[in-house]
Design a protein around this motif. Structure first.
Motif, short mmCIF file in Angstrom:
data_model
loop_
_atom_site.label_atom_id
_atom_site.label_comp_id
_atom_site.label_asym_id
_atom_site.label_seq_id
_atom_site.Cartn_x
_atom_site.Cartn_y
_atom_site.Cartn_z
N TYR A 3 -33.74 7.47 -25.06
CA TYR A 3 -33.18 7.23 -23.40
C TYR A 3 -31.62 7.70 -24.14
O TYR A 3 -31.57 7.97 -24.70
CB TYR A 3 -33.47 6.19 -22.46
N LYS A 4 -31.21 8.46 -23.00
CA LYS A 4 -29.98 8.86 -23.07
C LYS A 4 -28.85 7.68 -22.44
O LYS A 4 -29.10 7.28 -21.31
CB LYS A 4 -29.55 10.25 -22.43
N ALA A 5 -27.68 7.48 -22.97
CA ALA A 5 -26.81 6.84 -22.52
C ALA A 5 -25.44 7.42 -22.91
O ALA A 5 -25.24 7.44 -23.58
CB ALA A 5 -26.84 4.78 -23.63
N GLU A 6 -25.10 6.94 -21.35
CA GLU A 6 -23.94 8.04 -21.09
C GLU A 6 -22.60 6.68 -21.43
O GLU A 6 -22.66 5.63 -20.69
CB GLU A 6 -23.81 8.43 -19.38
N TYR A 7 -22.60 6.61 -22.15
CA TYR A 7 -20.97 5.60 -22.48
C TYR A 7 -19.52 6.36 -21.98
O TYR A 7 -19.14 7.15 -22.20
CB TYR A 7 -20.68 5.66 -24.46
N ILE A 8 -18.60 5.28 -21.80
CA ILE A 8 -17.70 5.24 -20.33
C ILE A 8 -16.68 4.70 -20.65
O ILE A 8 -16.56 3.93 -20.71
CB ILE A 8 -18.12 5.91 -18.62
N TRP A 9 -15.50 5.14 -21.18
CA TRP A 9 -14.57 4.66 -20.77
C TRP A 9 -13.61 4.79 -20.64
O TRP A 9 -12.98 6.56 -20.13
CB TRP A 9 -14.34 4.09 -22.70
N ILE A 10 -12.20 4.20 -20.05
CA ILE A 10 -10.69 4.74 -19.63
C ILE A 10 -10.01 4.95 -20.65
O ILE A 10 -10.35 3.86 -22.22
CB ILE A 10 -10.57 3.37 -18.98
N ASP A 11 -9.10 6.30 -20.68
CA ASP A 11 -8.46 6.26 -22.21
C ASP A 11 -6.86 6.08 -22.03
O ASP A 11 -7.04 4.84 -21.45
CB ASP A 11 -8.09 8.01 -21.98
N GLY A 12 -5.95 6.10 -22.66
CA GLY A 12 -4.46 5.50 -22.85
C GLY A 12 -3.33 6.89 -22.45
O GLY A 12 -2.67 7.10 -22.60
N THR A 13 -4.33 7.70 -21.25
CA THR A 13 -3.10 8.79 -20.47
C THR A 13 -1.95 7.72 -19.96
O THR A 13 -2.29 7.38 -19.14
CB THR A 13 -4.46 10.05 -20.17
N LEU A 19 -10.75 8.62 -16.99
CA LEU A 19 -12.16 8.29 -17.78
C LEU A 19 -12.43 9.17 -18.80
O LEU A 19 -12.40 10.93 -18.05
CB LEU A 19 -13.25 8.66 -16.53
N ARG A 20 -13.16 9.39 -19.47
CA ARG A 20 -13.46 9.88 -20.66
C ARG A 20 -15.44 9.35 -20.25
O ARG A 20 -15.49 8.81 -20.79
CB ARG A 20 -12.80 9.70 -21.96
N SER A 21 -16.20 9.90 -20.97
CA SER A 21 -17.58 9.16 -22.01
C SER A 21 -18.28 10.78 -22.41
O SER A 21 -18.23 12.05 -22.68
CB SER A 21 -18.55 9.40 -20.29
N LYS A 22 -19.45 10.34 -22.98
CA LYS A 22 -19.66 10.92 -24.26
C LYS A 22 -21.22 9.98 -23.92
O LYS A 22 -21.74 9.24 -23.89
CB LYS A 22 -19.66 11.15 -24.95
N THR A 23 -22.31 10.83 -24.78
CA THR A 23 -23.48 10.72 -24.73
C THR A 23 -24.20 10.20 -26.09
O THR A 23 -24.00 10.77 -27.40
CB THR A 23 -24.68 11.86 -24.11
N LYS A 24 -24.91 9.37 -26.54
CA LYS A 24 -25.51 8.45 -27.23
C LYS A 24 -27.42 8.48 -26.85
O LYS A 24 -27.83 8.10 -25.53
CB LYS A 24 -25.44 7.10 -27.48
N ILE A 25 -28.15 8.68 -27.93
CA ILE A 25 -29.89 8.99 -27.60
C ILE A 25 -30.11 8.16 -28.75
O ILE A 25 -30.19 7.54 -29.20
CB ILE A 25 -30.39 10.37 -28.24
N LEU A 26 -30.76 7.11 -27.62
CA LEU A 26 -31.44 5.39 -28.24
C LEU A 26 -32.81 5.53 -28.52
O LEU A 26 -33.52 6.09 -26.97
CB LEU A 26 -30.37 4.72 -27.35
#
Length: 339
Positions: A3-13, A19-26
């Motif tokens: 499945y696809k996990a979209e990791y979402i986090w708050i950056d330092g701007t 908001l930033r995000s990227k996908t990990k396959i698990l």
């Protein structure tokens, strides 16, 4: 299977984080693990030591990809396992635990504005629409712009299991609001960040952008806020605690402390006009949308309930605003034995 996990986090701007995000396959059934990212590209590290760490703290069904895919909200840590300076959630956690017995609950009203290119959605090219007045909670193609995006965003939030409690069109064309809560401090903040991510991602599919700019159109137009409704168990049971909460927010340097953290550009929105109090004056009142803090009329009638802090900007960090309110109000109520 996977499945696809979209990791979402708050950056330092700065002054307003993104908001930033990227996908990990698990593999199916696997819990999202700790992951890393390049902090030098998110204003969270320098190139010579750029690794930062993502620690999952909450996950939700992904309403866009569907199936078993997930949205994974993360806190950002340094590689020595200390919270990154941009990690404002880490500052809220101990306070939420400290005052959990007071049962603080929040409902946050998130206002935002759709933009089509360089102008608010519904603004004609090279000019302005009719003055505000008929747009708020309006209906009809002459006054409402972006409803199809709003409805899709609402469906996505509900499918993700978020505690969305309503939506409405706001005072300016292309301006809308959704409400998250009532929820505990960490829950409401986590879910508001996910709802914001879903707002940007949903609007993306329509070729429209969404902004949390507190004053998206200069001139005689309302700004965009994140009115924050707040109560404790004592406030929900008696009026003395309501008044004590309002008084605590006006004591000493508390008004200035809160205003500093209520979102970049707060002075442009809190002018004393357009249903706001001046940014440098603190006030509270019953049914008064021109006060810093409003006591709803029904609360005065019932002699119990909640208060609405009308000062936070649309671009405020919910981890910060909930932390400040919990710290200020719960500390005061505890000192007065109103818990």
């Amino acid at each position: 299977m996977s499945y696809k996990a979209e990791y979402i986090w708050i950056d330092g701007t700065e002054p307003t984080a993104k908001l930033r995000s990227k996908t990990k396959i698990l593999p199916d059934g696997a819990e999202p693990p700790v992951w890393g990212f390049d902090g030098s590209s998110t204003n969270q590290a320098e190139g010579h030591a750029s690794d930062c760490v993502l620690k999952p703290v909450a996950s939700y069904p992904d309403p866009i990809r569907g199936g078993d895919d997930k949205l994974v909200l993360c806190e950002v840590f340094n590689i020595d396992d200390t919270p990154h300076p941009s990690n404002t959630r880490a500052l809220l956690r101990p306070l939420a635990e400290k005052y959990a017995a007071q049962e603080p609950i929040f409902g946050i009203e998130q206002e935002y504005t759709f933009f089509d290119g360089a102008r608010p959605l519904g603004f004609p090219e090279g000019g302005f629409p009719a003055p505000q007045g008929g747009y708020y909670c309006g209906v009809g193609a002459d006054e409402i712009f972006g409803r199809e995006i709003v409805e899709k965003h609402l469906d996505n939030c509900l499918a993700a299991g978020l505690g969305i409690s309503g939506i409405n069109a706001e005072v300016m064309p292309g301006q809308w609001e959704f409400q998250v809560g009532p929820l505990s401090p960490l829950e409401v903040s986590d879910q508001l960040w996910i709802a914001r991510w879903l707002l940007y991602r949903t609007a993306e599919d329509f070729g429209v952008s969404a902004t949390l700019d507190p004053k998206p159109a200069k001139g005689d137009w309302n700004g965009a806020g994140a009115h924050t409704n707040f109560s404790t168990k004592a406030m929900r049971e008696g009026y003395d605690a309501i008044l004590a909460a309002c008084e605590s927010l006006g004591k000493g340097d508390k008004p200035a402390e809160h205003i500093r953290e209520y979102g970049a550009g707060v002075e442009s929105r809190l002018t004393g006009a357009h249903e706001t109090a001046p940014w440098n004056e603190y006030s509270y009142g019953v049914s008064n949308r021109g006060a810093s803090v409003r006591i709803p009329w029904q609360v005065e009638v019932d002699k119990k309930g909640y208060i609405e802090d009308r000062r936070p900007n649309a671009n405020v960090d919910p981890y910060v605003v909930t932390r400040l309110l919990v710290d200020t109000v719960c500390t005061e109520l505890e000192s007065l034995d109103l818990v």
